[in-house]
Design a protein around this motif. Structure first.
Motif, short mmCIF file in Angstrom:
data_model
loop_
_atom_site.label_atom_id
_atom_site.label_comp_id
_atom_site.label_asym_id
_atom_site.label_seq_id
_atom_site.Cartn_x
_atom_site.Cartn_y
_atom_site.Cartn_z
N ARG A 580 30.85 52.35 19.19
CA ARG A 580 31.63 53.14 20.15
C ARG A 580 31.36 52.66 21.57
O ARG A 580 30.23 52.28 21.90
CB ARG A 580 31.28 54.61 20.02
N PRO A 581 32.38 52.66 22.44
CA PRO A 581 32.17 52.21 23.82
C PRO A 581 31.08 52.98 24.56
O PRO A 581 30.39 52.40 25.41
CB PRO A 581 33.55 52.44 24.48
N ASP A 582 30.90 54.27 24.26
CA ASP A 582 29.86 55.04 24.97
C ASP A 582 28.47 54.74 24.44
O ASP A 582 27.49 55.29 24.95
CB ASP A 582 30.15 56.54 24.89
N GLU A 583 28.36 53.86 23.44
CA GLU A 583 27.07 53.43 22.92
C GLU A 583 26.90 51.91 23.04
O GLU A 583 26.04 51.32 22.40
CB GLU A 583 26.91 53.84 21.46
N ARG A 584 27.71 51.30 23.88
CA ARG A 584 27.77 49.84 23.94
C ARG A 584 26.46 49.21 24.44
O ARG A 584 25.96 48.26 23.85
CB ARG A 584 28.92 49.42 24.85
N GLU A 643 4.31 48.93 29.97
CA GLU A 643 4.96 49.19 28.69
C GLU A 643 6.44 49.53 28.82
O GLU A 643 7.08 49.90 27.87
CB GLU A 643 4.25 50.37 27.98
N CYS A 644 6.96 49.40 30.05
CA CYS A 644 8.32 49.86 30.26
C CYS A 644 9.36 48.96 29.61
O CYS A 644 10.52 49.32 29.50
CB CYS A 644 8.62 49.97 31.75
N ASP A 645 8.94 47.77 29.16
CA ASP A 645 9.91 46.86 28.56
C ASP A 645 10.51 47.42 27.28
O ASP A 645 11.59 47.05 26.88
CB ASP A 645 9.23 45.51 28.28
N GLY A 646 9.81 48.33 26.62
CA GLY A 646 10.31 48.87 25.37
C GLY A 646 11.17 50.09 25.52
O GLY A 646 11.74 50.57 24.55
N LYS A 647 11.28 50.65 26.72
CA LYS A 647 12.05 51.87 26.94
C LYS A 647 13.47 51.52 27.36
O LYS A 647 13.69 50.94 28.42
CB LYS A 647 11.37 52.73 28.02
N MET A 648 14.42 51.88 26.52
CA MET A 648 15.81 51.54 26.78
C MET A 648 16.65 52.80 26.81
O MET A 648 16.36 53.78 26.13
CB MET A 648 16.34 50.60 25.69
N THR A 649 17.70 52.77 27.61
CA THR A 649 18.61 53.90 27.76
C THR A 649 20.00 53.48 27.29
O THR A 649 20.48 52.38 27.62
CB THR A 649 18.68 54.35 29.23
N VAL A 650 20.65 54.34 26.52
CA VAL A 650 22.01 54.06 26.04
C VAL A 650 23.00 54.36 27.16
O VAL A 650 23.01 55.47 27.71
CB VAL A 650 22.34 54.91 24.80
N VAL A 651 23.81 53.39 27.51
CA VAL A 651 24.82 53.54 28.57
C VAL A 651 26.14 53.04 28.02
O VAL A 651 26.20 51.98 27.38
CB VAL A 651 24.43 52.74 29.83
N GLY A 652 27.20 53.79 28.27
CA GLY A 652 28.52 53.40 27.80
C GLY A 652 29.25 52.50 28.77
O GLY A 652 28.78 52.21 29.88
N THR A 653 30.42 52.04 28.36
CA THR A 653 31.26 51.23 29.23
C THR A 653 31.91 52.11 30.30
O THR A 653 31.88 53.34 30.22
CB THR A 653 32.35 50.52 28.42
N THR A 654 32.50 51.46 31.29
CA THR A 654 33.13 52.20 32.38
C THR A 654 34.25 53.11 31.87
O THR A 654 34.39 54.25 32.30
CB THR A 654 33.71 51.21 33.41
#
Length: 778
Positions: A580-584, A643-654
């Motif tokens: 889904r675009p909001d999970e891209r 350790e911040c390299d492993g923390k990711m945030t899900v961001v969608g498309t515009t």
């Protein structure tokens, strides 16, 4: 061309009868063109040489009985009632089954899988039909996850099925589904055999060249003609079948009894068994019902097959048998074909309809071949090729120039080389039944691992359908020297290409993982990385989803300056059809905040369409800006937190995140946008550059540090974006086996040098691209 909005949120198949019937109508032109033209050549191929049509009619009745029960058991019972239910979020085909198994048993061979991928919406849409997990099913799952050899065998099995589909893409336009050759063979009744042989092949070749030359226009431009053509053809053959039944032999329906199969085999013995290769052609194209599931819906495909296609085919075969049962004085073997049962006054109109229906069948398999090549490439099992999307509205319609012309040359070579339907029928039959056998094997695993059904049900499914298909497979394989070698040779070549590319890709990724740079080394350099940071965004392509690629250390140690903002970009495929675009995007930091190092992972399903480069760049920058704006305070790390390299945030498309940050790149006035504030910078009026602005939502308010970081990102985007691409030379380590040296140094290196670069890098100006060569010792 922005197809993501259409593809990412695939329209839900509504349950209204109007929608279902519309989809059923459309499926006739896309799915059933191959299957509906099979009456053109089934009887002709069956009676080619192994059996003879006698006065007792035991042969023709036995063949009709075999055709009826084969159509009933394989397309109707197996596919319509069982296999169609095993959809992967609405998608079907060999890769859909393999994808389902990968997600439920963790046997995926994709090198850069993450736990975050399992949180995707499409990933969690299971097809569980029962919650009762048997101990045998759990043991089977554990065994597959534990043994790497079994995982490789499962991958090879899926690739064999895929390669046979591609091989069928070569054979079908010549005979199997399209019936071009068989359709043109109707001319044989209107001229002498001596003249016919000089007309049949050139006409068939001309039609094939014309067909492949039209592919770059896309099927959507002529697609509205497909369904009426197939419907006209089905009504035509069913009407002719009814006429022949009532006019020649009204009692032919008795041959539908399985008893006639026994009498047929008892009389013909080995010849009857070998003739099964011709009978097999009656189900060619059945796999398309499952492979094209993503274009339609289960109910629409079932309605089209059960209400029109199935009865029409049965009537057509019964009509031919009724005619032949009263005509035994066959002048020669080629006079037992389809057209001999057509009333003489109707032969020319029927011939015209048959050629049109044959072209429709060819179009379907060619488009399907393009689609499966794209899926293989997305999952790292085929070299990158140029993919052109021919429609911005219709899902899955693509064109691959290299594959198109390769298919055309192979198809012409087979047509000219064989010159008759017998050898092409043998070749096509083996390709068709191999795909069905692979589907049966994978489906039995899906029943246990994904549906959580009884192991007994899976074994019954495997034994029942597997034995039927194995019988046909043996009959096709025995004719290895009479044409059946073609799909084996083609499939072997494609299988070697796929496995070499997959093996080389895995070894290259393993090298990247073993040689990635430590985060401590980056921290020791300080925020400026020991070099001058200049305005701009440095986009470093990497396959790694964590860690810093070795290529970055080359820049830092050898270049006097580097970009103000650095983004480690990984574009990966996940084992789902669509993301889904909001999970891209997955966005995170690499190192402390002041280093301005970001990691962005763009995730695509194996049937997703990549956006245009400009749109992708815009979405990429906006995803980073949205990550900066929405980042929690505890994630704004200092030097001490590495350790911040492993923390990711899900961001969608515009397009999917209407409440997020938007980017504007012109001089337009955006002051009228309600509820937003524009992040501005002071501009030097002498510089004529495209202005970049971030339109930030009013709520929540952003702090000073965040505003400053967004300002730097905006400045960097306005200064320009450079794409840094590693140009790798993969070589086998010294001491490697001879086989490994051949695969890596010759096979993989040849494929890499002749494949396309990343699609998202093709649109970037050459002046903005920097390639750095590296030697990979794997």
């Amino acid at each position: 061309m922005d197809l993501e909005g259409v593809i990412g949120n695939s329209p839900v198949k509504k349950d209204s009868w109007k929608t279902v019937l519309t989809l059923a109508y459309q499926s006739l032109g896309v799915v059933y063109g191959d299957l509906s033209t099979s009456p053109l050549y089934v009887y002709k191929s069956t009676f080619a040489e192994d059996i003879q049509h006698s006065e007792s009619n035991e042969e023709i009745y036995g063949v009709l009985s075999f055709v009826f029960w084969t159509l009933t058991l394989i397309p109707l019972l197996k596919y319509v009632f069982i296999v169609l239910r095993a959809d992967d979020n609405g998608e079907g085909g060999t890769f859909a089954l393999y994808s389902l198994l990968c997600r439920h048993a963790r046997i995926s061979t994709l090198p850069n899988c993450q736990l975050a991928d399992e949180e995707l919406s499409a990933y969690n849409k299971d097809v569980i039909l029962s919650d009762n997990k048997s101990s045998i099913g759990s043991s089977l799952k554990y065994t597959l996850e534990k043994h790497r050899v079994l995982q490789k065998m499962l991958l090879i099995l899926a690739l064999i099925g895929t390669c046979m589909v591609i091989g069928d893409g070569v054979l079908t336009p010549a005979l199997s589904g399209s019936g071009v050759f068989s359709a043109v063979s109707g001319l044989e009744l209107s001229m002498s055999k001596e003249h016919h042989q000089y007309v049949e092949v050139p006409v068939a070749c001309a039609i094939l060249v014309f067909l492949f030359s039209l592919q770059h226009y896309g099927t959507h431009r002529v697609g509205f003609l497909f369904a009426p053509i197939v419907i006209t053809w089905l009504l035509c053959i069913s009407a002719i079948g009814l006429y022949n039944i009532f006019h020649w032999n009204p009692h032919v329906f008795k041959a539908l009894s399985p008893y006639y199969m026994y009498k047929f085999l008892k009389k013909t013995q080995k010849g009857g068994w070998m003739s099964l290769g011709g009978i097999l052609l009656c189900i060619t194209g059945s796999e398309a019902m499952y492979a094209d599931l993503g274009h339609f819906s289960q109910l629409s495909i079932k309605i089209a097959f059960t209400c029109l296609v199935y009865p029409s085919l049965i009537l057509a075969y019964m009509g031919q048998a009724a005619y032949l049962s009263k005509h035994h004085n066959i002048e020669s073997d080629y006079r037992i074909g389809f057209y001999v049962s057509v009333p003489e006054k109707l032969r020319w109109p029927v011939l015209a309809i048959a050629i049109l229906a044959a072209v429709v069948g060819s179009q379907a398999i060619i488009t399907g071949t393009f689609s499966i090549i794209k899926q293989c490439s997305a999952l790292g099992c085929f070299p990158r090729v140029k993919i052109i999307h021919t429609s911005s509205k219709i899902h899955g319609q693509i064109y691959i120039p290299e594959i198109n012309w390769t298919l055309m040359l192979l198809c012409l070579a087979i047509t000219v080389g064989f010159r008759d339907t017998k050898h092409m029928g043998n070749a096509s039959g083996l390709a068709v039944i191999t795909v069905m056998l692979v589907t049966t094997c994978l489906m039995s695993l899906v029943i246990v691992l994904c549906w959580h059904q009884s192991i007994l049900f899976a074994i019954c499914f495997l034994i029942f359908f597997g034995s039927v298909e194995a019988l046909y497979f043996s009959a096709s394989l025995i004719k290895f020297l009479e044409g059946a070698w073609v799909p084996i040779a083609l499939s072997f070549i494609f299988l070697v290409v796929m496995y070499v590319w997959h093996y080389g890709t895995l070894k290259k990724y393993e090298f990247d993982v073993q040689n990635k740079v430590s985060i401590n080394w980056i921290l020791s350099l300080g925020p400026n990385l020991g070099i001058v940071r200049v305005r701009g965004i440095g986009l470093i392509h990497t396959e790694l989803v964590s860690g810093i690629p070795a290529i970055f250390s080359h820049f830092v140690t050898n270049l006097p300056a580097f970009h103000q903002v650095v983004v480690f970009l990984c574009i990966k495929s996940v084992p789902v059809p669509h993301v889904r675009p909001d999970e891209r995007f997955l966005v995170g930091r690499v190192g402390p905040k002041e280093y301005r190092l970001y990691r962005c992972i763009a995730r695509y399903g194996y049937r997703d369409i990549h956006k245009d480069d400009l749109e992708f760049e815009k979405d990429l920058v906006c995803s980073i800006a949205e990550f900066i704006r929405s980042e929690k305070p505890q994630c704004s790390l200092g030097i001490e937190d590495v350790e911040c390299d492993g923390k990711m945030t899900v961001v969608g498309t515009t397009s999917s995140n209407l409440d997020g940050i938007r980017m504007c790149e012109d001089d337009g006035d955006f002051s009228q946008m309600a509820g937003t504030s524009e992040l501005k910078e002071l501009k030097n009026p002498e510089k004529l550059r495209k202005r970049v602005r971030f339109v930030v939502p009013e709520s929540p308010r952003i702090d000073t540090d965040t505003r400053e970081e967004l300002q730097e990102l905006m400045d960097a985007r306005e200064a320009g974006m450079a794409f840094i691409l590693g140009h790798c030379y993969v070589r086998a380590k010294s001491g490697s086996s001879l086989m490994k040296r051949l695969v890596i140094n010759l096979g993989y290196d040849f494929l890499r040098r002749n494949s396309r670069g990343p699609t998202y890098a093709l649109g970037i100006p050459c002046a903005s691209t920097l390639e750095v060569g590296m030697i990979y010792l794997v």
